[in-house]
Each structure stands twice: as C-alpha cells, then as structure tokens.
Scaffold this active site. Structure first.
Site, PDB file in Angstrom:
ATOM      1  N   GLY A 184      86.316  74.257 -18.220  1.00  0.00           N
ATOM      2  CA  GLY A 184      87.567  74.806 -17.564  1.00  0.00           C
ATOM      3  C   GLY A 184      87.404  74.898 -16.018  1.00  0.00           C
ATOM      4  N   GLN A 208      90.828  78.107  -8.295  1.00  0.00           N
ATOM      5  CA  GLN A 208      89.208  77.802  -7.978  1.00  0.00           C
ATOM      6  C   GLN A 208      89.202  76.857  -7.335  1.00  0.00           C
ATOM      7  OE1 GLN A 208      88.251  77.621 -12.286  1.00  0.00           O
ATOM      8  NE2 GLN A 208      86.025  78.058 -11.387  1.00  0.00           N
ATOM      9  N   HIS A 235      91.213  84.114 -13.702  1.00  0.00           N
ATOM     10  CA  HIS A 235      91.130  83.399 -12.412  1.00  0.00           C
ATOM     11  C   HIS A 235      92.933  83.523 -11.970  1.00  0.00           C
ATOM     12  CE1 HIS A 235      87.298  81.344 -11.655  1.00  0.00           C
ATOM     13  NE2 HIS A 235      86.743  81.139 -12.615  1.00  0.00           N
ATOM     14  N   CYS A 269      80.943  80.399 -13.952  1.00  0.00           N
ATOM     15  CA  CYS A 269      82.146  79.816 -13.742  1.00  0.00           C
ATOM     16  C   CYS A 269      81.783  78.729 -12.546  1.00  0.00           C
ATOM     17  CB  CYS A 269      82.645  81.508 -13.113  1.00  0.00           C
ATOM     18  SG  CYS A 269      84.091  80.907 -12.784  1.00  0.00           S
ATOM     19  N   LEU A 270      82.583  77.863 -12.640  1.00  0.00           N
ATOM     20  CA  LEU A 270      81.592  76.854 -11.811  1.00  0.00           C
ATOM     21  C   LEU A 270      81.746  77.471 -10.129  1.00  0.00           C
ATOM     22  CD1 LEU A 270      84.322  73.913 -13.298  1.00  0.00           C
ATOM     23  CD2 LEU A 270      81.706  74.342 -13.279  1.00  0.00           C
ATOM     24  N   HIS A 289      89.135  82.979 -19.735  1.00  0.00           N
ATOM     25  CA  HIS A 289      88.389  83.247 -18.603  1.00  0.00           C
ATOM     26  C   HIS A 289      88.962  82.627 -17.084  1.00  0.00           C
ATOM     27  CE1 HIS A 289      84.664  82.235 -16.352  1.00  0.00           C
ATOM     28  NE2 HIS A 289      85.402  81.459 -15.271  1.00  0.00           N
ATOM     29  N   GLU A 290      89.678  81.651 -17.801  1.00  0.00           N
ATOM     30  CA  GLU A 290      90.522  80.708 -16.624  1.00  0.00           C
ATOM     31  C   GLU A 290      92.059  81.209 -16.369  1.00  0.00           C
ATOM     32  OE1 GLU A 290      89.531  78.779 -15.596  1.00  0.00           O
ATOM     33  OE2 GLU A 290      87.306  77.947 -17.214  1.00  0.00           O
TER      34      GLU A 290
HETATM   35 ZN    ZN Z   1      85.467  80.385 -13.342  1.00  0.00          ZN
END
Ligand code: ZN
Length: 172
Positions: A45, A50, A140, A94-95, A136-137
């Site tokens: 995701g 991000q 963000h 998380c990226l 989660h997304e």
């Molecule tokens: Zn994340």
C-alpha cells in the site's frame, strides 16, 4: 514513473490531505506512478503524502501469493463507512519507516467507499490484511502513522533510528 518515498520524520507526513475534487489525467497518472513505486519498493500500500502529494489518494494490492492474479486498486477520497467490533492485530510496517515493525490492533472488517479512477463511486467490504492495509493508508491521509499506535518510548526509539537513517542517506 517511480517516485521517491518520503522517510519519517517529515512534516508532509503529518498533514491532513485535501479531498480530490475532479479526476483528471494528471491524477490518474499520479495513481499509476504510485502503483509502480509501491510494487518496486516492494509494498502492499502507498498513500499520496508518502511521495509528497497532499491529496486524498491511496493505492494498494494485498495479493501476496506468487501465481495469484495481482489486484491493483487506486482509491480517491476513500472513507471507512462502517467497521466491525471484532478486531485484528497485525505486525505493521510502512515504506516511510523502513525495516521497523509494530503490532497494531484495528477493526477486522470494514466497509469502504471511494471514487475509482473513472470517477465512479465504489463500495466494498474488506477483511483481514486488506482491511488493515486500507485503514493504515487512510491514516496517512490524516497525518497519522502506525507508530502513533505504539507506546511513546517505542515511537521515539523508531523516530531516532529514522533520523539517523536520513542523516546517513544524505551523506552518501
Ligand atoms: Zn505507511
């Protein structure tokens, strides 16, 4: 086109993102770029902030088994419209916080409404990993990270590690 992913801490990861008003080819291209960036990372995701774009757009694909058909999804203005009392705990990553993981408890089943890339409204029920990933997304888009669910000590430890990582990255 692959885009660079912002690493925590970054003020752009703490912002509440603006709704997408009208779909345009630019926004569709952005969604495509985000999917490329997510698959390359690799991740399941990615949210627009991000990559430094403060718009309510997320992409995901939680199909993880080799040989299964991928399911790339782009959601504009995603909203959780119902969630189960039953919860699920996943080890999240998380990226924007590479190589750090923590257990987060969230509703297990959610109904999500969003606008797809053609501007059509979609509603779907998600369960398990998909439900966790969507939540989660969406977090963000509201300036919230999974480490905000962890204890203050653990959050500070991870943040310090990320500050160190960023210093190392700018040095090379
Ligand atoms: Zn994340």
């Amino acid at each position: 086109m692959k885009r660079p992913i912002l690493i925590h801490p970054d003020p752009r990861l703490k912002k509440v993102c603006a709704p997408v008003a009208d779909l345009s080819d630019d926004l569709r291209k952005l969604a495509d770029d985000m999917l490329v960036t997510m698959y390359e990372a690799p991740g399941i995701g990615l949210a627009a902030p991000q990559i430094g774009v403060l718009s309510r757009l997320i992409v995901l694909d939680c199909v993880k088994e080799d040989g299964e058909t991928p399911r790339p999804v782009a959601m504009f203005n995603p909203e959780v419209i119902a969630s189960s009392d039953e919860t699920n705990t996943y080890e999240e990553g998380c990226l924007s916080i590479p190589d750090q993981y923590g257990e987060v408890t969230r509703p297990k089943v959610i109904d999500v409404r969003w606008m797809d890339r053609d501007g059509n409204e979609q509603t779907e029920t998600f369960d398990g990993l998909w439900a966790t990933c969507v939540q989660h997304e969406i977090d963000h888009l509201n300036g919230k990270l999974f480490i905000d669910y962890l204890g203050a000590m653990r959050r500070q430890m991870i943040t310090r590690k990320m500050q160190k990582l960023k210093r190392e990255m700018t040095r090379t």
